[in-house]
Design an enzyme around this catalytic site. Sequence first.
Site, short mmCIF file in Angstrom:
data_model
loop_
_atom_site.label_atom_id
_atom_site.label_comp_id
_atom_site.label_asym_id
_atom_site.label_seq_id
_atom_site.Cartn_x
_atom_site.Cartn_y
_atom_site.Cartn_z
N LYS A 54 0.83 -1.20 0.00
CA LYS A 54 0.00 0.00 0.00
C LYS A 54 0.87 1.26 0.00
O LYS A 54 0.59 2.22 -0.72
CB LYS A 54 -0.94 -0.01 1.22
CG LYS A 54 -2.03 -1.06 1.10
CD LYS A 54 -2.79 -1.28 2.41
CE LYS A 54 -3.75 -2.47 2.22
NZ LYS A 54 -4.49 -2.82 3.44
N GLN A 98 -4.48 -1.16 9.59
CA GLN A 98 -4.33 -2.50 8.99
C GLN A 98 -4.92 -3.55 9.93
O GLN A 98 -4.48 -3.69 11.05
CB GLN A 98 -2.85 -2.77 8.70
CG GLN A 98 -2.59 -4.11 8.02
CD GLN A 98 -3.18 -4.18 6.61
OE1 GLN A 98 -3.13 -3.21 5.85
NE2 GLN A 98 -3.75 -5.32 6.26
N ASP A 121 -10.82 3.11 4.05
CA ASP A 121 -11.24 1.70 3.96
C ASP A 121 -12.75 1.58 3.96
O ASP A 121 -13.28 0.47 3.78
CB ASP A 121 -10.67 0.91 5.16
CG ASP A 121 -9.64 -0.11 4.75
OD1 ASP A 121 -9.49 -0.35 3.54
OD2 ASP A 121 -8.99 -0.68 5.65
#
Length: 286
Positions: A54, A98, A121
């Site tokens: 990422k 994460q 997200d």
Amino acid sequence: MTARLIDGTAVARRVREEVGRGVEALVAAGGVAPGLATVLIGDDPASEVYVRNKRRLSVGAGMRDLHRHLPADADQATVAALVDELATDPAVSGILLQLPLPAHLDSDALISRIPAAKDVDGLTTANAGLLAQGRPGLRPCTPAGVMALLDEYEVPLSGAEAVVVGRSVLVGKPMAQLLLARNATVTVCHSRTRDLAEVCRRADVLVVAAGIPGLVGGDAVRPGATVIDVGIHRGEDGLRGDVDAAAVAEVAGALTPVPGGVGPMTIAMLLANTLTAARVQQGVGV
Ligand code: ADP
């Protein structure tokens, strides 16, 4: 029939290039390059790989890497303080916590501290609610990536039968909402569904996100259907998905491979979300 393979690697590259051009346009219009704060707690090897990718691809798209790392034993208050700091930092366009977090941390409580505008997200209650109401917001990256693949391959959705296997907050539920917003007739299957194969056989578009290797076989696929395999499992002979690819490829019209299907799209959509978040926050190019 031998299914056409849906090339997620190629589509993801195009999306990332488009995001890169969007970043240049934002800066040219007087804005600031988006900053992505990936937050890694501990050192789970798989999470480390995901976060590294990422970061690398966000920098490749011209974004600023604002990565933060805390040790595996960081307590709830410490992680909460970090999220709060990133939430108020104007250099941070997007916050990516994460997952999974170490078991002693309360993930829901930490996600709730991320402002909806920086929730790249798409996991906060606010963004889930906006999606459910069909209003603009940041969408979860994996289902958004699936939609981008379906559009790229011009798979008809309006009036089509879509079956989603899995009802997770991360994939299944938002996937169903996104398909519904495009006027598909959506059925959601889960671990208690009776005769899964029979329900799946209805599908013109079958999206499988159950986290069970090889769950969906050829008998669960209508001839010519488009099959999207969200699963990813590391086995002895490489990666495989939730779909029995060899059997399904004989029946389906199109299929996403594992790897090289949905996987690369997830990061591409994260970058797209980060650019969108930066544009909205800066009020430039929206
Ligand atoms: P993901 O990471 O893809 O969201 P999760 O492991 O969080 O996957 O969730 C798995 C989902 O798959 C759950 O919603 C569960 O109900 C569904 N599921 C699990 N087993 C089956 C099964 N045998 N048939 C259909 N759906 C299943």
